[in-house]
Each structure stands twice: as structure tokens, then as C-alpha cells.
Scaffold this motif. Structure first.
Motif, PDB file in Angstrom:
ATOM      1  N   GLY A 138      16.706 -16.387  38.524  1.00 24.11           N
ATOM      2  CA  GLY A 138      17.343 -16.972  36.946  1.00 24.11           C
ATOM      3  C   GLY A 138      16.161 -17.433  36.542  1.00 24.11           C
ATOM      4  O   GLY A 138      15.480 -17.771  35.376  1.00 24.11           O
ATOM      5  N   PRO A 139      15.786 -19.044  36.531  1.00 26.19           N
ATOM      6  CA  PRO A 139      14.715 -20.091  35.843  1.00 26.19           C
ATOM      7  C   PRO A 139      13.730 -19.390  34.784  1.00 26.19           C
ATOM      8  O   PRO A 139      12.931 -18.941  34.432  1.00 26.19           O
ATOM      9  N   ARG A 140      13.529 -18.300  35.963  1.00 30.05           N
ATOM     10  CA  ARG A 140      11.736 -17.984  35.711  1.00 30.05           C
ATOM     11  C   ARG A 140      12.155 -16.402  34.710  1.00 30.05           C
ATOM     12  O   ARG A 140      11.549 -16.557  33.865  1.00 30.05           O
ATOM     13  N   GLU A 141      13.203 -15.298  35.004  1.00 30.57           N
ATOM     14  CA  GLU A 141      13.862 -15.437  33.791  1.00 30.57           C
ATOM     15  C   GLU A 141      14.528 -15.698  32.254  1.00 30.57           C
ATOM     16  O   GLU A 141      13.621 -14.922  31.289  1.00 30.57           O
ATOM     17  N   LEU A 142      14.759 -16.634  32.602  1.00 33.21           N
ATOM     18  CA  LEU A 142      15.322 -17.411  31.507  1.00 33.21           C
ATOM     19  C   LEU A 142      14.647 -18.308  30.575  1.00 33.21           C
ATOM     20  O   LEU A 142      14.067 -17.499  29.138  1.00 33.21           O
ATOM     21  N   VAL A 143      12.806 -18.868  31.205  1.00 36.17           N
ATOM     22  CA  VAL A 143      11.895 -18.555  30.740  1.00 36.17           C
ATOM     23  C   VAL A 143      11.160 -17.502  29.627  1.00 36.17           C
ATOM     24  O   VAL A 143      11.135 -17.537  28.669  1.00 36.17           O
ATOM     25  N   ILE A 144      11.019 -15.968  30.385  1.00 39.76           N
ATOM     26  CA  ILE A 144      10.148 -15.561  30.553  1.00 39.76           C
ATOM     27  C   ILE A 144      11.141 -14.423  29.056  1.00 39.76           C
ATOM     28  O   ILE A 144      10.269 -13.861  27.897  1.00 39.76           O
ATOM     29  N   LYS A 145      12.096 -14.859  29.115  1.00 40.29           N
ATOM     30  CA  LYS A 145      13.238 -14.013  27.914  1.00 40.29           C
ATOM     31  C   LYS A 145      13.279 -15.306  26.867  1.00 40.29           C
ATOM     32  O   LYS A 145      14.256 -14.722  25.947  1.00 40.29           O
ATOM     33  N   GLY A 146      12.744 -16.451  26.270  1.00 37.77           N
ATOM     34  CA  GLY A 146      12.241 -17.310  25.422  1.00 37.77           C
ATOM     35  C   GLY A 146      13.984 -17.888  25.542  1.00 37.77           C
ATOM     36  O   GLY A 146      14.357 -18.525  24.301  1.00 37.77           O
ATOM     37  N   THR A 147      14.358 -17.970  26.622  1.00 39.22           N
ATOM     38  CA  THR A 147      15.559 -19.046  26.637  1.00 39.22           C
ATOM     39  C   THR A 147      15.565 -20.600  25.712  1.00 39.22           C
ATOM     40  O   THR A 147      16.505 -21.278  25.267  1.00 39.22           O
ATOM     41  N   VAL A 148      14.595 -21.236  26.951  1.00 33.63           N
ATOM     42  CA  VAL A 148      14.049 -22.332  25.946  1.00 33.63           C
ATOM     43  C   VAL A 148      13.890 -22.066  25.278  1.00 33.63           C
ATOM     44  O   VAL A 148      14.297 -23.174  24.512  1.00 33.63           O
ATOM     45  N   SER A 149      13.439 -21.180  24.219  1.00 32.15           N
ATOM     46  CA  SER A 149      13.008 -21.671  22.037  1.00 32.15           C
ATOM     47  C   SER A 149      14.550 -21.760  22.468  1.00 32.15           C
ATOM     48  O   SER A 149      14.765 -22.640  21.402  1.00 32.15           O
ATOM     49  N   ALA A 150      15.603 -20.649  22.350  1.00 34.80           N
ATOM     50  CA  ALA A 150      16.816 -20.924  21.944  1.00 34.80           C
ATOM     51  C   ALA A 150      17.595 -22.018  21.854  1.00 34.80           C
ATOM     52  O   ALA A 150      18.285 -22.432  21.756  1.00 34.80           O
ATOM     53  N   LEU A 151      17.962 -22.687  23.777  1.00 34.20           N
ATOM     54  CA  LEU A 151      18.227 -23.950  23.758  1.00 34.20           C
ATOM     55  C   LEU A 151      17.333 -24.927  23.099  1.00 34.20           C
ATOM     56  O   LEU A 151      18.289 -25.642  21.965  1.00 34.20           O
ATOM     57  N   CYS A 152      15.890 -24.874  22.580  1.00 35.12           N
ATOM     58  CA  CYS A 152      15.524 -26.365  21.563  1.00 35.12           C
ATOM     59  C   CYS A 152      16.410 -25.344  20.428  1.00 35.12           C
ATOM     60  O   CYS A 152      16.395 -26.823  19.620  1.00 35.12           O
ATOM     61  N   GLN A 153      16.203 -24.596  19.765  1.00 32.71           N
ATOM     62  CA  GLN A 153      17.062 -24.763  18.675  1.00 32.71           C
ATOM     63  C   GLN A 153      18.658 -24.880  18.596  1.00 32.71           C
ATOM     64  O   GLN A 153      19.212 -25.585  17.808  1.00 32.71           O
ATOM     65  N   ALA A 154      18.933 -24.986  19.453  1.00 34.86           N
ATOM     66  CA  ALA A 154      20.155 -25.541  19.549  1.00 34.86           C
ATOM     67  C   ALA A 154      21.259 -26.735  19.545  1.00 34.86           C
ATOM     68  O   ALA A 154      21.786 -26.499  18.969  1.00 34.86           O
ATOM     69  N   TYR A 155      19.677 -26.903  20.027  1.00 36.90           N
ATOM     70  CA  TYR A 155      19.754 -28.770  20.713  1.00 36.90           C
ATOM     71  C   TYR A 155      19.565 -29.167  19.417  1.00 36.90           C
ATOM     72  O   TYR A 155      20.271 -30.125  18.442  1.00 36.90           O
ATOM     73  N   VAL A 156      18.171 -29.075  18.281  1.00 32.83           N
ATOM     74  CA  VAL A 156      17.674 -29.833  17.434  1.00 32.83           C
ATOM     75  C   VAL A 156      18.432 -29.402  15.727  1.00 32.83           C
ATOM     76  O   VAL A 156      18.932 -30.560  15.133  1.00 32.83           O
ATOM     77  N   ASN A 157      19.085 -28.163  16.337  1.00 39.19           N
ATOM     78  CA  ASN A 157      20.263 -27.752  14.635  1.00 39.19           C
ATOM     79  C   ASN A 157      21.189 -28.622  15.167  1.00 39.19           C
ATOM     80  O   ASN A 157      22.111 -28.747  14.665  1.00 39.19           O
ATOM     81  N   CYS A 158      21.772 -29.535  15.781  1.00 37.01           N
ATOM     82  CA  CYS A 158      22.679 -29.666  16.080  1.00 37.01           C
ATOM     83  C   CYS A 158      24.197 -28.558  16.624  1.00 37.01           C
ATOM     84  O   CYS A 158      25.388 -29.159  15.980  1.00 37.01           O
ATOM     85  N   SER A 159      23.819 -27.993  17.330  1.00 35.19           N
ATOM     86  CA  SER A 159      25.051 -26.831  17.044  1.00 35.19           C
ATOM     87  C   SER A 159      25.866 -26.353  17.795  1.00 35.19           C
ATOM     88  O   SER A 159      26.262 -27.948  19.023  1.00 35.19           O
ATOM     89  N   TYR A 160      26.918 -26.527  17.853  1.00 31.35           N
ATOM     90  CA  TYR A 160      28.404 -26.176  18.883  1.00 31.35           C
ATOM     91  C   TYR A 160      27.799 -26.592  19.922  1.00 31.35           C
ATOM     92  O   TYR A 160      26.918 -25.808  20.945  1.00 31.35           O
ATOM     93  N   GLY A 161      28.113 -27.008  21.071  1.00 28.13           N
ATOM     94  CA  GLY A 161      27.621 -27.125  22.772  1.00 28.13           C
ATOM     95  C   GLY A 161      26.697 -27.579  23.025  1.00 28.13           C
ATOM     96  O   GLY A 161      25.497 -27.360  23.412  1.00 28.13           O
ATOM     97  N   SER A 162      25.447 -28.558  22.045  1.00 30.88           N
ATOM     98  CA  SER A 162      24.101 -28.825  22.126  1.00 30.88           C
ATOM     99  C   SER A 162      24.150 -29.834  23.297  1.00 30.88           C
ATOM    100  O   SER A 162      23.005 -29.848  24.107  1.00 30.88           O
TER     101      SER A 162
END
Length: 718
Positions: A138-162
Motif C-alpha cells: 500500500g504505502p509504495r502504491e500510494l506514493v507512486i500514484k500521487g496520494t501524497v500530493s492529494a493529501l497535502c492539497q486537502a490539508y492546505v485547503n482545510c477541506s473536510y477531513g483535513s
């Protein structure tokens, strides 16, 4: 209709769900299946489903129907996600390729605008991502498939569930920090920027909670100081920490602040602390607080019983090590001289506590990584401060040698592996190289009688010989060429310094300890390999000089034993004219003979003696070794009959004669003249061919010109 009847009828949720699963299996069309799924999903969302039933749901519908729902634009929204979130509660299904393939879809949902009706979809996505991260792939797949970027955006934008986005980011960084920063540095920097801004602004307990979170977002590489946004983050963190540490704090507030400061020091050294009065006061305060914490903790009867104390004291070690470096810094120092003197006294008291603690360590505690951290920081102090705590350090030396020997013996195959960071007290299960950090201190101590006697009596020389042989194997393990300058090469250089001290101060030890014969054998073989390599001149100088000085001692030992050795072993002793010995001396002659050249003198029209260009950049480290090597070579000439022919073969005498004839005598300083004369006199005495070459190249004239009285006299004798 069947499902609606079941939904409105009596009975508990589980029995109703099981009847719906039957309908799912027997459904004749999509409408019936869809109606049953609505009820199943309702039960799943309500948390009424146990693990066995969840598996039955999957067995009934598989991935096909949820996949169709995800790609379909028809309502109800999120039904497919709810089913996938349900499946992900089974670890086996969470790692299934059908789930891993949905990671980009999960990412898209996280970064899309969220309306009040879609919060349950976001919850399902976070549930899926959390389950995927808990799997092996899982962790490798998440990093490769761009989840880090998505999580960062969700946190910086104070989205629901940040807050859940931040938790997942912390988990990914803990598992794959380097990969995350390689692929998504700009997005992670944006998170750090927000966190550091919140940290600076916060006036409540949030500030101390952020102290725990922030270290996870401070990368060791790439350095934050290389980026303007990173520098801004560091400045905010500095201001926030200065505000915290300048206030009256409880222990629970101070500890995370010290750990954050230590994290910044590990990543950026002292570069995050601004120059000037405020910065110097802050640095002094940091080191002072760290020293106080070390003393208060390690001087207690049971110093580390309190939860988390090891991590805090280890963080303090990092801050103290920075303090040592800053107190020694002469170029652009952050500290004033008065501050340096005060801090050295305070640090001395802290190291007294470290020594006190290490003297209480029991045999069964030696594998504790905190012991390693304590030995490492003491090694940093011993490397730089040679006069204080000498009595206490001498008393601790038996423990230090025993500890270093235990780690080396138990971990030789992996002693070269990268060391866990000083902040890591849990360790990685890998053997750790304590000797690497003790060598500089041992180098100072072997120059003094009492500590040297203790080190010898505890078996340190034999251990150091073994360590040297092992580190040489590590250095040369790369096929084709030697590795660039590493901690391994630095360890070899420092070990050579220790051996040189022993050669000068304890020659009898070199003669009687058989491990030095093994070391000599390795030196003979290594110099010819090392000398032609680029960027390894300092190590080559160490090995050449050490080898020449040891050869002089060991050769005198071999004289009476050579015939007996051949009779018993059928082979010559190490230095009895073997091929490896001749190759070593040939390489040593090249090292010594190529160090100087003639070059244009800016102050006149003539030529001046100068250090050769190939030696120039390393000459500050090589100079003293070169002069020692010249003395040692002069001492070897009478002992090795085949050495003068080797000098003739290298045409050193012709080259030296040409140098001294061409350059202005004023450009050759007295020390250099004395070094040349020492070797020339011994060659002229030991070998008529050498004497003849010197004479035929105007030796008498330039000996007189340079004031080489001993050489003049030698050349005048019949």
C-alpha cells in the motif's frame, strides 16, 4: 419489492442483511440487485456489519458492481465507494489490485470541491486509503500514484477531513520519507508552510501539539535552506521556538519544543538560527536548556524510568553537539567568546552526568540504542575537548573499549551500513559502529601516557587493527574503483593517526603484538592500489607514512628471526623483499617524490619550489605526513638493500637534482631542505650507485648552495 418488504418488516439488522444477500445472489436483473444493495449499503454505513458478513457481501457481488457504480454518473452518489470502504476492512481485500487501481480515483475525490452532501464519500475515501496504507504494498502504491500530493492539497485547503489527511501524511512520511520528498517536495513544503504559520500564530496548547507534528515535515534532504519557501518556514519555526523557550514551561511543554529544535539542527545544522544578538542568545539558551535536562535526568538514581525520557535526552545530545561545534567555530561564529566559555563550562557538567550514567550501565543493557547515543555524544566531546574530565574519561575507557568491541564483533558484516540518526532511539535492529565516533578521542588519548596505557591494557590496539582491516574491505568493496570520501575513509584516516601515535610512543607494542604484522601486510597491499586513485591523497599519505614508520620497527624485529621464520613457515616474513613490499615502497617513493615541483615565481623572473598541483588542495592535511614520511624513508634506507635500487628506478634523484638546480634557493624553506638532505645522505651512504648519480648531477654544488653540510661531507668521503 422483496427488499422493501424486508426493510419495513421486523427482525434484527443482521438477519435482514443476510436475506438481502440472498436476494443479491439470486437477482434476475440490475433493478433487484440495486435495491438489495441500497439496503446493504445502509447497514454498512450504520456499522451493523461484522467481518464475516462483510466477506459475504464481497463474495455476493465482487468488484464488478462497485466498479460500475464508480464509473456511472447515476445516483445515489458514493454507493460504490461505500462498498469499497466495506471491502477494505478486510486486509486481504485492501491490498487487492482492484482496490490499488482505484487510488487515482480516491485522490481525485479528495482534491475535488466538497459539498455538504458528499462528506460521506470523503469519509469512505479516507477509510479506503487508511486500509491500503496498512497493507504491505500500500504505502509504495500510494506514493507512486500521487496520494501524497492529494493529501497535502486537502490539508492546505482545510477541506473536510483535513485532520485525517494529516494523519495519513504522517504515516506515509514515517514509512517512505525520502520517496515522498523526492516526488512531492513542493506540496509537502506547502504543508510545512501552513504548519509553521499555525505554530507561530498559536497562543494555546495547539503550539505544543504542533511541536510533535512538525518534525515529521522537516526533511533531511533536500535541505530547507536551499529553498526560499523553506527558509521562510525555518524563520517562523525559529521565532515560534524562541517565544516558547523564553517562557516558563512545564516539562510536558518543554520536551516537545526541545525535540523540534533538535530535529531542525539535524536537518540544517545551525543555519536556521539567524546571526546577531538575538540568534546567539537563542542558541546559548538552547544548549543551556539541553545541558540542564541531561544533568537533571542522568544524575537521578533511575534516570530513564519516565516515559519518553530517552527521546528527550537524545534530542538534547543533538543540541549539545551543535553547541560543541559552535564553540569551536572561528569563521562567522554565532556565539561571542564570553558565551563560548560559559557554554563549555555548562557542557562539561553535562558530560560529567553522561559519564556518571555510562558507569552504571549493566551488561544486559548494552544493546539499548540510548547507550549508543550516549557513547556517540561523549565521543564528540572527547574529539574536541582534550583537557577536561580527563580522570573520569580514563576511568570509563575500559567500558568504552568493551562496548565498542562488543558492537563491532557482533556486527562486523554490517558495520559499514548507514548509521541510524542520533535522534532514533528505537534503532533499526542493525549493528552500530561505535568505534567510528570514538576514534578521534582515542587519537588524542593515545598521545598521552596514562590513557594510552589503559587503552593498550584493554586490548584497544588489536581491536583497532581488526577494525582497520574491515573498514578497508568496506572502502574497496565497490567494483572498479574506490568509493568517494565517506565516513569509512575518515575512520581509516583517524585510525592511521592512532597507529602513528603508537608507533612513536610505544614501538615495543608494534614489535610484540602480532596483529600489527597483519596490519603491515594490508598496508603493503593497499598503497599501490590507493595512490593512483583520484581524491584519496590524504588516506594514501596516512597509509604511506604509517607503513614506512612501521616497516622501520618491524624490520629490526625480523633481522634475528628471518631464517627461523622461513624454516618454520616456508615463506619470508612480511618485509623480507616480497613483491608486495617492493610495490609498497615503490608507491611510497612516488608519493614522496611527486609532492614538489618548480613553477614561475611571481616576485622574480626565476622559478620557485612549490607544492605540485595534484597535492595543492589536500596539502594542509598531507604536509605533516609528508615530512614524517621523508624521515621514515630515510630510516628505512639502511635496513632494506633493495630500497636504493627502487629509488634509482623511479629516477627520483635526477628529478630532485633538477628541481634544486632550477629554483631559487630562497624558495626552498629550511624544513624542506632538511627533509631532502635526510633521505639523500642515507642513500649516498647505503648505495654507491645512488652516490654516483647525485655527484654526476652536480650534487656537491647544490648541497653547498642549500647548506646541506651533512650531504656535502658524505659526498666528500671516499
Amino acid at each position: 419489492p422483496t427488499c422493501l418488504a424486508m426493510a419495513s418488516g421486523s427482525g434484527d439488522g443482521n438477519s435482514t442483511l443476510k436475506r438481502c444477500l440472498g436476494v443479491l445472489r439470486d437477482a434476475r436483473n440490475d433493478s433487484e440487485q440495486f435495491a438489495a444493495l441500497l439496503l446493504v449499503t445502509k447497514a454498512v454505513r450504520a456499522g451493523e456489519v461484522d467481518a464475516k458478513t462483510r466477506r459475504q457481501i464481497f463474495d455476493a457481488i465482487g468488484f464488478t458492481f462497485p466498479n460500475r457504480l464508480l464509473t456511472s454518473r447515476q445516483p445515489p452518489a458514493g454507493l460504490g465507494l461505500t462498498l469499497l470502504a466495506c471491502f477494505c476492512t478486510d486486509p486481504e481485500l485492501a491490498g487487492h489490485s482492484q482496490i490499488l487501481n482505484k487510488i487515482p480515483t480516491f485522490n481525485d475525490i479528495l482534491v475535488s470541491p466538497c459539498n455538504p452532501d458528499s462528506t460521506s464519500m470523503i469519509d469512505d475515501v479516507y477509510q479506503c486509503l487508511s486500509a491500503v496504507m496498512a497493507t504491505t504494498r500500500g504505502p509504495r502504491e500510494l506514493v507512486i500514484k500521487g496520494t501524497v500530493s492529494a493529501l497535502c492539497q486537502a490539508y492546505v485547503n482545510c477541506s473536510y477531513g483535513s485532520d485525517r489527511a494529516l494523519t495519513l501524511l504522517l504515516g506515509l512520511l514515517a514509512i517512505a520519507e525520502a520517496k515522498c520528498w523526492q516526488r512531492d517536495a513542493p506540496h509537502l513544503l506547502a504543508v510545512l508552510s501552513k504548519l509553521s504559520d499555525d505554530f507561530l500564530r498559536a497562543e494555546d496548547m495547539t503550539k505544543f501539539e504542533l511541536c510533535e507534528v512538525l518534525p515529521h515535515f522537516v526533511p533531511l534532504s533536500p535541505p530547507l535552506t536551499q529553498d526560499s519557501q523553506g527558509c521562510e518556514c525555518l524563520h517562523r519555526l525559529y521565532k515560534g521556538l524562541a517565544k516558547i523557550l523564553g517562557s516558563k514551561l512545564s516539562q510536558s511543554q518543554r520536551d516537545p519544543a526541545l525535540k523540534l529544535a533538535a530535529c531542525l539542527v539535524q536537518a540544517c545544522g545551525s543555519e536556521w538560527i539567524p546571526a546577531g544578538s538575538a540568534g546567539s542568545k537563542f542558541l546559548a539558551l538552547l544548549v543551556n536548556l539541553a545541558c540542564v535536562e541531561v544533568r537533571l535526568t542522568l544524575e537521578e538514581p533511575d534516570p530513564l524510568e519516565a516515559e519518553g525520557k530517552k527521546e528527550v535526552v537524545t534530542a538534547c545530545y543533538v543540541l549539545i553537539e551543535m553547541g560543541i561545534q559552535e564553540c569551536l567555530k572561528e569563521e562567522k561564529p554565532l556565539l561571542e567568546e564570553v558565551q563560548k566559555m560559559q557554554l563549555m563550562r555548562i557542557m562539561e557538567e553535562a558530560f560529567g552526568a553522561v559519564i556518571f550514567y555510562l558507569r552504571q550501565v549493566k551488561q544486559e543493557e548494552l544493546q539499548d540504542p540510548f547507550i549508543f547515543a550516549s557513547v556517540r555524544i561523549l565521543g564528540a566531546w572527547m574529539a574536541e575537548e582534550t583537557s577536561s574530565l580527563k580522570q573520569e574519561i580514563c576511568e570509563l575507557l575500559p567500558f568504552l573499549v568493551h562496548y565498542a568491541k562488543k558492537l563491532f564483533k557482533e556486527g562486523s558484516p554490517a558495520a559499514s551500513l548507514p548509521q541510524p540518526e542520533l535522534m532514533s532511539t528505537e534503532g533499526s535492529g542493525l549493528p552500530q559502529d561505535a568505534l567510528r565516533f570514538l576514534l578521534p578521542g582515542f587519537c588524542h588519548l593515545t598521545a598521552e601516557d596514562r590513557p594510552r596505557d589503559i587503552l593498550v591494557s584493554e586490548g584497544a590496539p588489536a581491536l583497532l587493527c581488526e577494525y582497520f582491516l574491515h573498514q578497508w574491505e568496506v572502502l574497496t568493496s565497490e567494483p572498479g574503483s574506490l568509493t568517494p570520501l565517506t565516513s569509512t575513509e575518515m575512520s581509516l584516516q583517524t585510525a592511521c593517526g592512532i597507529f602513528l601515535n603508537l608507533v612513536v610512543t610505544a614501538p615495543d607494542l608494534i614489535r610484540r603484538d602480532k596483529t600489527f604484522s597483519s596490519l603491515m601486510d594490508m598496508l603493503l597491499k593497499s598503497l599501490p592500489l590507493l595512490l593512483p586513485q583520484k581524491d584519496h591523497l590524504v588516506l594514501a599519505a596516512n597509509i604511506a607514512t604509517l607503513g614506512l614508520m612501521m616497516a622501520r620497527i618491524l624490520k629490526k624485529k625480523e633481522f634475528p628471526l628471518a631464517k627461523l621464520h622461513i624454516a618454520l613457515h616456508g615463506q619470508r616474513p612480511v618485509l623480507q623483499g616480497t613483491q608486495s613490499a617492493k610495490e609498497f615502497f615503490g608507491a611510497a617513493i612516488r608519493f614522496l617524490s611527486q609532492a614538489h615541483t618548480a613553477q614561475a615565481d611571481p616576485g622574480s623572473n626565476g622559478l620557485a619550489a612549490a607544492v605540485s598541483p595534484a597535492y595543492a588542495s589536500a596539502w594542509a592535511d598531507v604536509r605533516e605526513l609528508w615530512f614524517l614520511g621523508m624521515q621514515a624513508l630515510a630510516g628505512c634506507v639502511p635496513l632494506f638493500p633493495w630500497l636504493p635500487p627502487a629509488v634509482l628506478q623511479a629516477r627520483w634523484l635526477e628529478g630532485l637534482s633538477e628541481l634544486l638546480t632550477r629554483v631559487t634557493p630562497a624558495s626552498v624553506d629550511f624544513e624542506l631542505v632538511a627533509a631532502f638532505q635526510g633521505v639523500l645522505v642515507e642513500l649516498a651512504r647505503a648505495s654507491k650507485p645512488c652516490r654516483d648519480v647525485i655527484l654526476s648531477h652536480h650534487g656537491r654544488e647544490w648541497a653547498n648552495l642549500y647548506g646541506m653540510a651533512a650531504l656535502e661531507q658524505c659526498l666528500s668521503e671516499q
